[in-house]
Design an enzyme around this catalytic site. Structure first.
Site, PDB file in Angstrom:
ATOM      1  N   LYS A  65       0.829  -1.199   0.000  1.00 17.08           N
ATOM      2  CA  LYS A  65       0.000   0.000   0.000  1.00 17.08           C
ATOM      3  C   LYS A  65       0.868   1.256   0.000  1.00 17.08           C
ATOM      4  CE  LYS A  65      -3.794   2.170   2.604  1.00 17.08           C
ATOM      5  NZ  LYS A  65      -4.727   2.024   3.753  1.00 17.08           N
ATOM      6  N   SER A 134      -9.427   2.448   2.856  1.00 10.70           N
ATOM      7  CA  SER A 134      -8.467   3.157   2.036  1.00 10.70           C
ATOM      8  C   SER A 134      -7.500   2.238   1.309  1.00 10.70           C
ATOM      9  CB  SER A 134      -7.676   4.126   2.908  1.00 10.70           C
ATOM     10  OG  SER A 134      -6.943   3.401   3.904  1.00 10.70           O
ATOM     11  N   SER A 158     -10.325   0.256   6.977  1.00 17.51           N
ATOM     12  CA  SER A 158      -9.644   0.301   5.681  1.00 17.51           C
ATOM     13  C   SER A 158      -9.005  -0.990   5.209  1.00 17.51           C
ATOM     14  CB  SER A 158      -8.576   1.399   5.702  1.00 17.51           C
ATOM     15  OG  SER A 158      -9.179   2.661   5.803  1.00 17.51           O
TER      16      SER A 158
END
Length: 426
Positions: A65, A134, A158
């Site tokens: 990420k 996210s 997330s």
């Protein structure tokens, strides 16, 4: 995948695994836009170097990420403010991945500072719908079969929310169970690294290779396992098809009384209080940790983020004190939310993935993040629009190994241990 399968993977060529991921990336990226950065030649160089590794994750490619620092790739944190940011060293979790023999595979899209502004990434099941946030790119890349595993982070929902929207497993460990040094901090009391994957066995294997807490090698689950089904105060807002699916899943577990003892929770009010407390604490911490960006780069913040920060700035200090007190009280006495149960079952989201003008509501994940307890999304089929649905399972503080073992048992009973992956269509 059994440990024998992992042993076979450990003998797999890292280069072959990387080439397969690169080929799938070429097939899917224009459609799902899961990656913020991918240097193909860099991936190949790292894969070649890892051929000599004897680490437990050799032969595994892992998406990273873009909230996580990497020395050989940009770390933009989803914001144009950091478009030229080039960290000088890997985050601790990336260092651990490399040491374990894995091949870091690109930087997956994060929402802006891991918050709420919708990103470019699309849901592989339906390109007009969000993959969630996210950890948007991580979930999409796993669901699209580019990588079997990817790293995400969770401050509200997330990891679990994008996992449920994309029909994969998403594990948020206990707070601090994975090292967070080298992440862009937005909420230090909540930020937690997590793992998204196609297989529970992969998630467990990666977690054990990277964790900062000692592994419990042989979990002996009591029989029957005590489960508590929590409707939450948001039950009326949960889509009818998901409510039906959850009640069917609970009935299947109740039918196996030798394995599961299931009761309906009466802790809705406690869950609601924790949810609101998490919102207050998160807002205050995000406001503090993005103060420099807000002060010096306001024009480069999205309207969604600007509005959120303005709202956070209006929080009453007394409300914040009360919120932290609420969280601390339940942390000290987890029975206030667990009762006599080992695990709590609940919805992972309010329904199927919404369209791409939002990342979905993390409301059903906030309480567990506030408590810092481990939780996981288990795919449980599809809704009326053909998009995935999920069951969230949460365990008591520090019971990560019990949760992962129990999740395997639950998924096996529900017949969802093997998940479906989408056929991408534009």
């Amino acid at each position: 995948m059994s440990m024998t399968d992992f042993a076979a993977r450990n003998k797999t060529s890292s280069q072959a695994a990387a080439e397969a991921a690169l080929a799938r990336y070429e097939q899917t990226e224009d459609l799902i836009q899961a990656f913020a950065h991918l240097d193909k030649e860099q991936v190949r160089r790292v894969a070649k170097d890892q051929e000599q590794s004897t680490g437990p994750l050799k032969g595994l490619v892992v998406g990273i990420k873009d909230l996580i620092n990497t020395a050989d790739a940009p770390a933009t944190y989803g914001s144009p403010i950091y478009q030229d940011n080039r960290p000088t060293q890997d985050a601790a979790i990336v260092q651990a991945l490399r040491a374990a023999g894995a091949v870091p595979f690109g930087k997956t899209v994060t929402t802006e500072f891991a918050l709420f502004s919708p990103p470019k990434t699309r849901n592989p099941w339906n390109l007009e719908h969000t993959p969630g946030g996210s950890s948007s790119g991580s979930a999409a890349a796993v669901a699209a079969n580019v990588v079997p595993v990817a790293l995400g982070t969770q401050t509200a929902g997330s990891v679990v929310r994008p996992a449920t929207f994309c029909g994969i497993y998403g594990f948020k460990p206990s707070f601090g169970a994975l090292p967070t040094e080298g992440l862009k901090t937005i909420s230090p009391s909540l930020d937690t690294l997590g793992i998204l994957g196609q297989r529970l066995e992969d998630i467990r294997h990666v977690f054990n290779a990277l964790r900062t807490t000692p592994e419990v090698p042989h979990i002996l689950l009591q029989a029957p396992l005590r489960l508590s089904f929590l409707h939450t105060p948001w039950w009326p807002d949960i889509a009818t098809d998901l409510r039906d699916r959850l009640e069917t899943a609970v009935a299947h577990l109740q039918a196996d009384s030798s394995q599961f003892e299931v009761e309906t929770s009466d802790k809705d009010n406690a869950f609601g209080a924790l949810t609101h407390a998490q919102q207050a604490v998160m807002g205050a911490e995000v406001l503090a940790h993005l103060s420099q960006e807000r002060q010096h780069h306001a024009a480069q913040l999205s309207p969604v983020l600007q509005t959120y920060l303005d709202k956070c700035a209006q929080t009453n200090p007394a409300e914040l004190i009360q919120a932290q007190s609420t969280i601390d009280h339940v942390k000290r006495q987890p029975d206030l939310i667990f009762g006599n149960a080992d695990l709590i079952l609940s919805a992972a989201a309010l329904g199927e993935a919404p369209t791409r003008d939002t990342t979905g509501d993390p409301v059903l994940c906030r309480a567990w993040t506030a408590l810092g307890i481990p939780c996981i999304n288990l795919p449980i089929g599809f809704g009326s629009h053909g998009l995935p649905l999920g069951l969230q399972v949460a365990a008591r503080p520090g019971q990560d190994d019990l949760l992962l073992e129990a999740a395997t048992r639950i998924a096996h009973r529900l017949g969802t241990l093997t998940i479906a992956l989408p056929e991408l269509r534009s």
